[in-house]
Design an enzyme around this catalytic site. Structure first.
Site, mmCIF file in Angstrom:
data_model
loop_
_atom_site.group_PDB
_atom_site.id
_atom_site.type_symbol
_atom_site.label_atom_id
_atom_site.label_comp_id
_atom_site.label_asym_id
_atom_site.label_seq_id
_atom_site.Cartn_x
_atom_site.Cartn_y
_atom_site.Cartn_z
ATOM 1 N N HIS A 1 -47.726 1.994 -14.619
ATOM 2 C CA HIS A 1 -47.343 3.045 -13.527
ATOM 3 C C HIS A 1 -47.202 2.796 -12.317
ATOM 4 O O HIS A 1 -46.330 2.842 -11.564
ATOM 5 C CB HIS A 1 -47.420 4.948 -13.878
ATOM 6 C CG HIS A 1 -46.698 5.648 -13.248
ATOM 7 N ND1 HIS A 1 -45.418 5.460 -13.374
ATOM 8 C CD2 HIS A 1 -46.785 6.430 -11.742
ATOM 9 C CE1 HIS A 1 -44.930 7.205 -13.055
ATOM 10 N NE2 HIS A 1 -45.417 7.345 -12.154
ATOM 11 N N ASP B 1 -41.909 4.004 -8.649
ATOM 12 C CA ASP B 1 -40.846 3.984 -7.190
ATOM 13 C C ASP B 1 -39.831 4.241 -8.307
ATOM 14 O O ASP B 1 -39.386 3.178 -9.160
ATOM 15 C CB ASP B 1 -41.209 3.205 -6.421
ATOM 16 C CG ASP B 1 -40.898 3.048 -4.769
ATOM 17 O OD1 ASP B 1 -41.908 4.132 -4.569
ATOM 18 O OD2 ASP B 1 -42.188 2.143 -5.178
ATOM 19 N N HIS B 2 -38.152 4.895 -8.148
ATOM 20 C CA HIS B 2 -37.541 5.414 -8.594
ATOM 21 C C HIS B 2 -37.033 4.133 -7.769
ATOM 22 O O HIS B 2 -35.577 4.704 -7.674
ATOM 23 C CB HIS B 2 -36.851 6.615 -8.178
ATOM 24 C CG HIS B 2 -38.110 7.218 -8.732
ATOM 25 N ND1 HIS B 2 -38.130 8.996 -8.558
ATOM 26 C CD2 HIS B 2 -39.436 7.345 -9.361
ATOM 27 C CE1 HIS B 2 -39.421 9.405 -9.810
ATOM 28 N NE2 HIS B 2 -39.890 8.474 -9.790
ATOM 29 N N HIS C 1 -43.354 5.361 -1.943
ATOM 30 C CA HIS C 1 -44.476 4.531 -2.750
ATOM 31 C C HIS C 1 -45.373 3.114 -2.225
ATOM 32 O O HIS C 1 -46.125 3.190 -1.719
ATOM 33 C CB HIS C 1 -45.037 5.072 -4.286
ATOM 34 C CG HIS C 1 -44.888 6.162 -5.217
ATOM 35 N ND1 HIS C 1 -45.497 7.430 -4.412
ATOM 36 C CD2 HIS C 1 -44.116 6.639 -5.855
ATOM 37 C CE1 HIS C 1 -44.657 8.276 -5.113
ATOM 38 N NE2 HIS C 1 -43.982 7.859 -5.800
#
Length: 139
Positions: A47, A84-85, A57
């Site tokens: 993740h 991180d998106h 992040h």
């Protein structure tokens, strides 16, 4: 006959005795499993991003110190992660390619400078996904 692609999945959020089990148990497990693997492509899934220019992040120095030497030692070529998106492709000095794919949710901004050996080949704060196609053979 060796497997063409072998995936090794780490659970970054697994807790044992209120401490992360990733560094004390899963990384030694990964080291052992990678050593035994004869796969042409070795892919590690986690993740938390090892390298990321995401502003939410960013990169993880702790993973760089603990995980990257194991990846390098066993010839891992690809690491898949999110956290991180964003969508991003990073290549490090060990010729390992890291795909940050968190673009299926609300978006984070990109632009954090990576102060470590890792070169972002492409990044965007967009929704999306990666399709990976693994090829084996000569040439």
């Amino acid at each position: 006959k060796a497997a063409t692609v072998e995936f090794f999945v780490l659970d970054h959020y697994y807790k044992k005795k209120k401490k992360s089990d990733l560094f004390s148990h899963q990384l030694p497990w990964l080291d052992k499993k990678l050593k035994r693997s004869a796969a042409v492509w070795k892919v590690v899934v986690n993740h938390r991003a090892v390298y990321s220019s995401g502003k939410e992040h960013g990169s993880s120095p702790k993973l760089q110190k603990a995980l990257v030497p194991i990846l390098k030692k066993h010839g891992v070529q690809v690491v898949l992660n999110g956290d991180d998106h964003i969508l991003e492709v990073v290549k490090d000095d060990n010729n390992i390619t890291y795909f940050v794919s968190g673009g299926g949710s609300w978006l984070h901004a990109v632009g954090r400078k990576m102060l470590v050996p890792g070169k972002s080949l492409w990044n965007q704060s967009v929704n999306g996904f990666f399709i990976l196609d693994f090829h084996c053979g000569s040439g």
